[in-house]
Design an enzyme around this catalytic site. Sequence first.
Site, PDB file in Angstrom:
ATOM      1  N   ASP A  30       0.848  -1.186   0.000  1.00 34.94           N
ATOM      2  CA  ASP A  30       0.000   0.000   0.000  1.00 34.94           C
ATOM      3  C   ASP A  30       0.888   1.243   0.000  1.00 34.94           C
ATOM      4  OD1 ASP A  30      -3.211   0.542   0.977  1.00 34.94           O
ATOM      5  OD2 ASP A  30      -1.792   2.211   1.122  1.00 34.94           O
ATOM      6  N   ILE A  31       0.500   2.240  -0.774  1.00 39.81           N
ATOM      7  CA  ILE A  31       1.327   3.444  -0.920  1.00 39.81           C
ATOM      8  C   ILE A  31       1.331   4.288   0.360  1.00 39.81           C
ATOM      9  CG2 ILE A  31      -0.415   5.030  -1.862  1.00 39.81           C
ATOM     10  CD1 ILE A  31       1.674   5.707  -4.073  1.00 39.81           C
ATOM     11  N   ASN A  86     -12.830  -3.222   2.585  1.00 38.47           N
ATOM     12  CA  ASN A  86     -13.789  -2.117   2.636  1.00 38.47           C
ATOM     13  C   ASN A  86     -14.695  -2.218   1.415  1.00 38.47           C
ATOM     14  OD1 ASN A  86     -12.628  -0.982   4.987  1.00 38.47           O
ATOM     15  ND2 ASN A  86     -11.026  -0.033   3.749  1.00 38.47           N
ATOM     16  N   GLN A  93     -15.091   2.428   1.099  1.00 37.57           N
ATOM     17  CA  GLN A  93     -14.162   2.015   0.048  1.00 37.57           C
ATOM     18  C   GLN A  93     -13.750   3.249  -0.751  1.00 37.57           C
ATOM     19  OE1 GLN A  93     -15.771  -1.055  -2.464  1.00 37.57           O
ATOM     20  NE2 GLN A  93     -13.971  -1.122  -3.801  1.00 37.57           N
ATOM     21  N   HIS A  99     -10.139  -5.159  -3.348  1.00 41.86           N
ATOM     22  CA  HIS A  99      -8.823  -5.430  -2.763  1.00 41.86           C
ATOM     23  C   HIS A  99      -8.973  -5.900  -1.335  1.00 41.86           C
ATOM     24  CE1 HIS A  99      -9.808  -1.138  -2.357  1.00 41.86           C
ATOM     25  NE2 HIS A  99      -9.214  -1.174  -1.170  1.00 41.86           N
ATOM     26  N   HIS A 101      -6.998  -5.757   2.118  1.00 38.98           N
ATOM     27  CA  HIS A 101      -5.875  -5.193   2.869  1.00 38.98           C
ATOM     28  C   HIS A 101      -5.323  -6.275   3.799  1.00 38.98           C
ATOM     29  CE1 HIS A 101      -6.708  -0.754   2.319  1.00 38.98           C
ATOM     30  NE2 HIS A 101      -7.916  -1.211   2.070  1.00 38.98           N
TER      31      HIS A 101
HETATM   32  P1  5GP Z   1      -9.813   1.484   0.373  1.00 36.50           P
HETATM   33  O1  5GP Z   1     -10.131   2.657   1.263  1.00 36.50           O
HETATM   34  O2  5GP Z   1     -10.422   1.619  -0.995  1.00 36.50           O
HETATM   35  O3  5GP Z   1     -10.108   0.161   1.022  1.00 36.50           O
HETATM   36  O4  5GP Z   1      -8.242   1.484   0.244  1.00 36.50           O
HETATM   37  C1  5GP Z   1      -7.549   1.921  -0.869  1.00 36.50           C
HETATM   38  C2  5GP Z   1      -6.073   1.792  -0.540  1.00 36.50           C
HETATM   39  O5  5GP Z   1      -5.341   1.930  -1.737  1.00 36.50           O
HETATM   40  C3  5GP Z   1      -5.556   2.864   0.432  1.00 36.50           C
HETATM   41  O6  5GP Z   1      -4.990   2.225   1.578  1.00 36.50           O
HETATM   42  C4  5GP Z   1      -4.516   3.613  -0.386  1.00 36.50           C
HETATM   43  O7  5GP Z   1      -3.385   3.997   0.380  1.00 36.50           O
HETATM   44  C5  5GP Z   1      -4.155   2.609  -1.460  1.00 36.50           C
HETATM   45  N1  5GP Z   1      -3.738   3.232  -2.727  1.00 36.50           N
HETATM   46  C6  5GP Z   1      -4.409   4.191  -3.406  1.00 36.50           C
HETATM   47  N2  5GP Z   1      -3.756   4.511  -4.530  1.00 36.50           N
HETATM   48  C7  5GP Z   1      -2.642   3.731  -4.582  1.00 36.50           C
HETATM   49  C8  5GP Z   1      -1.576   3.596  -5.513  1.00 36.50           C
HETATM   50  O8  5GP Z   1      -1.499   4.285  -6.543  1.00 36.50           O
HETATM   51  N3  5GP Z   1      -0.611   2.679  -5.233  1.00 36.50           N
HETATM   52  C9  5GP Z   1      -0.670   1.893  -4.101  1.00 36.50           C
HETATM   53  N4  5GP Z   1       0.338   1.024  -3.936  1.00 36.50           N
HETATM   54  N5  5GP Z   1      -1.661   1.994  -3.207  1.00 36.50           N
HETATM   55  C10 5GP Z   1      -2.647   2.895  -3.438  1.00 36.50           C
END
Ligand code: 5GP
Length: 116
Positions: A30-31, A86, A93, A99, A101
């Site tokens: 995760d970034i 999420n 989400q 995805h 986590h």
């Molecule tokens: P969500 O809130 O949708 O469950 O989580 C999305 C996750 O994707 C977040 O933890 C965010 O840091 C990660 N993320 C978003 N954009 C990028 C990206 O361009 N590269 C990577 N490696 N992670 C990303």
Amino acid sequence: MDNCIFCKIARGEIPARKILEDDDMVAFSDIHPHAPVHFLIIPKRHIESLANCDESDAALLGRMLAVAPRLAREQGSPDGFRTIINTGRVGRQEVYHLHIHVLGGPEPIPGPMVGR
Ligand code: 5GP
Ligand code: ZN
């Protein structure tokens, strides 16, 4: 999906620290990590969220979950980890490509499971 960031990562069009790739899925860091170990497991196929899945996706979902323990160990979380999916607006989400986590590290994750 042309504008999906995780499809672009799956296709190798934008960089990510990939830790696993096979025909069906990719895992990458995760970034913005929330723990010393924080990676995401995604299907290569664009699926918006878990809300778009049904029993016909059981094999893919099962494989995504089943690689988590090995990857968590390899990434430095040998004594357990937390998996989070999420889903949708209510699940907050942010990226609409399914995805999982995986969060962990050598030490327990601080704080409660969810904030109040
Ligand atoms: P969500 O809130 O949708 O469950 O989580 C999305 C996750 O994707 C977040 O933890 C965010 O840091 C990660 N993320 C978003 N954009 C990028 C990206 O361009 N590269 C990577 N490696 N992670 C990303
Ligand atoms: Zn996508």
